[in-house]
Design a protein around this motif. Structure first.
Motif, PDB file in Angstrom:
ATOM      1  N   SER A  73      76.987  45.530 -46.559  1.00 26.07           N
ATOM      2  CA  SER A  73      76.255  45.009 -45.407  1.00 26.07           C
ATOM      3  C   SER A  73      75.995  43.509 -45.495  1.00 26.07           C
ATOM      4  CB  SER A  73      74.926  45.750 -45.245  1.00 26.07           C
ATOM      5  OG  SER A  73      74.097  45.540 -46.380  1.00 26.07           O
ATOM      6  N   SER A  74      76.373  42.847 -46.599  1.00 24.08           N
ATOM      7  CA  SER A  74      76.134  41.412 -46.763  1.00 24.08           C
ATOM      8  C   SER A  74      77.406  40.575 -46.669  1.00 24.08           C
ATOM      9  CB  SER A  74      75.450  41.144 -48.109  1.00 24.08           C
ATOM     10  OG  SER A  74      76.340  41.401 -49.186  1.00 24.08           O
ATOM     11  N   TRP A 126      79.564  39.939 -44.321  1.00 24.08           N
ATOM     12  CA  TRP A 126      79.825  39.212 -43.086  1.00 24.08           C
ATOM     13  C   TRP A 126      79.254  37.790 -43.115  1.00 24.08           C
ATOM     14  CZ3 TRP A 126      75.674  37.178 -40.548  1.00 24.08           C
ATOM     15  CH2 TRP A 126      74.416  37.685 -40.903  1.00 24.08           C
ATOM     16  N   LYS A 127      78.363  37.474 -44.051  1.00 27.45           N
ATOM     17  CA  LYS A 127      77.663  36.185 -44.061  1.00 27.45           C
ATOM     18  C   LYS A 127      78.569  35.000 -44.342  1.00 27.45           C
ATOM     19  CE  LYS A 127      73.239  38.225 -45.487  1.00 27.45           C
ATOM     20  NZ  LYS A 127      72.150  38.203 -46.489  1.00 27.45           N
ATOM     21  N   PHE A 137      81.075  37.098 -37.443  1.00 26.11           N
ATOM     22  CA  PHE A 137      80.124  37.987 -38.102  1.00 26.11           C
ATOM     23  C   PHE A 137      80.752  39.338 -38.470  1.00 26.11           C
ATOM     24  CE2 PHE A 137      77.221  35.585 -35.082  1.00 26.11           C
ATOM     25  CZ  PHE A 137      76.938  34.604 -36.006  1.00 26.11           C
ATOM     26  N   LYS A 138      82.032  39.331 -38.805  1.00 22.71           N
ATOM     27  CA  LYS A 138      82.720  40.540 -39.240  1.00 22.71           C
ATOM     28  C   LYS A 138      83.615  40.191 -40.424  1.00 22.71           C
ATOM     29  CE  LYS A 138      83.009  42.437 -34.540  1.00 22.71           C
ATOM     30  NZ  LYS A 138      83.946  42.895 -33.474  1.00 22.71           N
ATOM     31  N   SER A 143      82.181  45.037 -43.007  1.00 21.26           N
ATOM     32  CA  SER A 143      80.834  44.508 -42.820  1.00 21.26           C
ATOM     33  C   SER A 143      80.721  43.887 -41.435  1.00 21.26           C
ATOM     34  CB  SER A 143      80.524  43.461 -43.896  1.00 21.26           C
ATOM     35  OG  SER A 143      79.209  42.961 -43.758  1.00 21.26           O
ATOM     36  N   MET A 144      79.551  44.076 -40.779  1.00 22.03           N
ATOM     37  CA  MET A 144      79.393  43.589 -39.411  1.00 22.03           C
ATOM     38  C   MET A 144      77.915  43.327 -39.117  1.00 22.03           C
ATOM     39  SD  MET A 144      80.321  45.643 -35.900  1.00 22.03           S
ATOM     40  CE  MET A 144      81.933  46.050 -36.564  1.00 22.03           C
ATOM     41  N   LYS A 145      77.670  42.216 -38.456  1.00 22.11           N
ATOM     42  CA  LYS A 145      76.334  41.918 -37.939  1.00 22.11           C
ATOM     43  C   LYS A 145      76.268  42.448 -36.511  1.00 22.11           C
ATOM     44  CE  LYS A 145      73.182  38.080 -36.932  1.00 22.11           C
ATOM     45  NZ  LYS A 145      73.036  36.598 -36.876  1.00 22.11           N
ATOM     46  N   SER A 149      72.404  44.207 -39.799  1.00 21.76           N
ATOM     47  CA  SER A 149      73.838  44.301 -40.093  1.00 21.76           C
ATOM     48  C   SER A 149      74.116  45.649 -40.754  1.00 21.76           C
ATOM     49  CB  SER A 149      74.287  43.160 -41.016  1.00 21.76           C
ATOM     50  OG  SER A 149      73.663  43.272 -42.290  1.00 21.76           O
TER      51      SER A 149
END
Length: 255
Positions: free
Chosen positions: A60-61, A63-64, A106-107, A162-164, A170
């Motif tokens: 979950s991190s 995408w940053k 953001f992906k 991963s995606m926001k 996210s």
């Protein structure tokens, strides 16, 4: 009450502490620390100490970062068993290799490989064991020694997405395939015991037998993460589901 809990934790950590380097059974030593940026945070799996707060263990991190990253970590260790440094245990481990790249705003996607358990140990009996002539099947004294080998382990091949999905939330998904092989082998050597006229004892090998236990492992797992972040505050919820570990055992004997 809090002091009592702290004392209990300290006592248990001393009584039950052990070095995984000396593990001689099971799947081998577990390799856990594969994100160097998380070590300063207590080897956290969800948070990291880098400026982007990106942990390679936390989907979950990822995408940053809007950059493509090739990530490789390893470890080296050494344990001295005595003051003279005559007995040492040395290890070198590849802990993780992964490639992460953005697929949009953001992906991000990531693919990688990580060894999970590794064993490579040989144990040799230092002293010979003896069977007297009155109990020996040959009616002569027999000496024997056993050697044990443990090699192999389990590895993980994984993919992460991963995606926001909003300003403060996210999500991440990790799919993993577990696979690997291990081999547990023992070798029994038997010796004829002969006493010379000058009372010296000689040992001649007359028989060698062995047993091999080859194991093949297979399993699958997936992990879903939900991350909430606001200013300097972050919280993560994670769910992991694994299938049963399938083990195919192939024994071989030469007795």
């Amino acid at each position: 009450m809090i002091k009592k809990i702290i004392y209990i934790i300290l006592i248990c950590s001393v009584v039950f502490s052990q070095s995984s380097l000396l593990s001689l059974s099971g799947f081998g030593e577990k390799i856990e620390s594969n994100d160097a940026a998380s070590i300063s945070l207590g080897d956290s799996k969800f948070f990291a100490g880098n400026s982007f707060s990106i942990s390679k263990n936390s989907p979950s991190s990822l995408w940053k970062s809007n950059l493509a990253n090739l990530y490789i970590t390893g470890s080296m260790s050494k344990i001295n068993m005595n003051d003279n440094n005559l007995d040492e245990i040395k290890e070198n481990h590849l802990q993780i290799i992964s490639f992460t790249f953005p697929i949009g705003e953001f992906k991000a996607l990531s693919f990688g490989f990580s060894p999970m358990y590794r064993g490579n140990t040989t144990v040799v009996e230092q002293d010979l064991n003896f069977i007297g002539a009155d109990q020996s099947p040959t009616n002569y004294p027999i000496a024997y020694r056993t050697t044990y080998d443990f090699t192999g382990g389990i590895s993980e091949l994984f993919g992460m997405c991963s995606m926001k999905i909003s300003k403060e939330i996210s999500i991440g998904l990790r799919l993993s395939k577990l696979f690997g092989n291990s081999n547990h082998r023992y070798v029994l050597q038997s010796y004829n015991v002969e006493t010379e006229e000058d009372e010296t004892v000689s040992y001649d090998v007359f028989d060698t037998s062995f047993g091999d236990f080859k194991q093949r492992y297979s399993s699958n797992s997936y992990k879903i993460e939900l991350r909430y972040f606001k200013q300097n505050f972050e919280a993560v919820a994670s769910y992991l589901k694994s299938s049963s570990l399938k083990i195919k055992l192939t024994p071989e004997y030469d007795l």
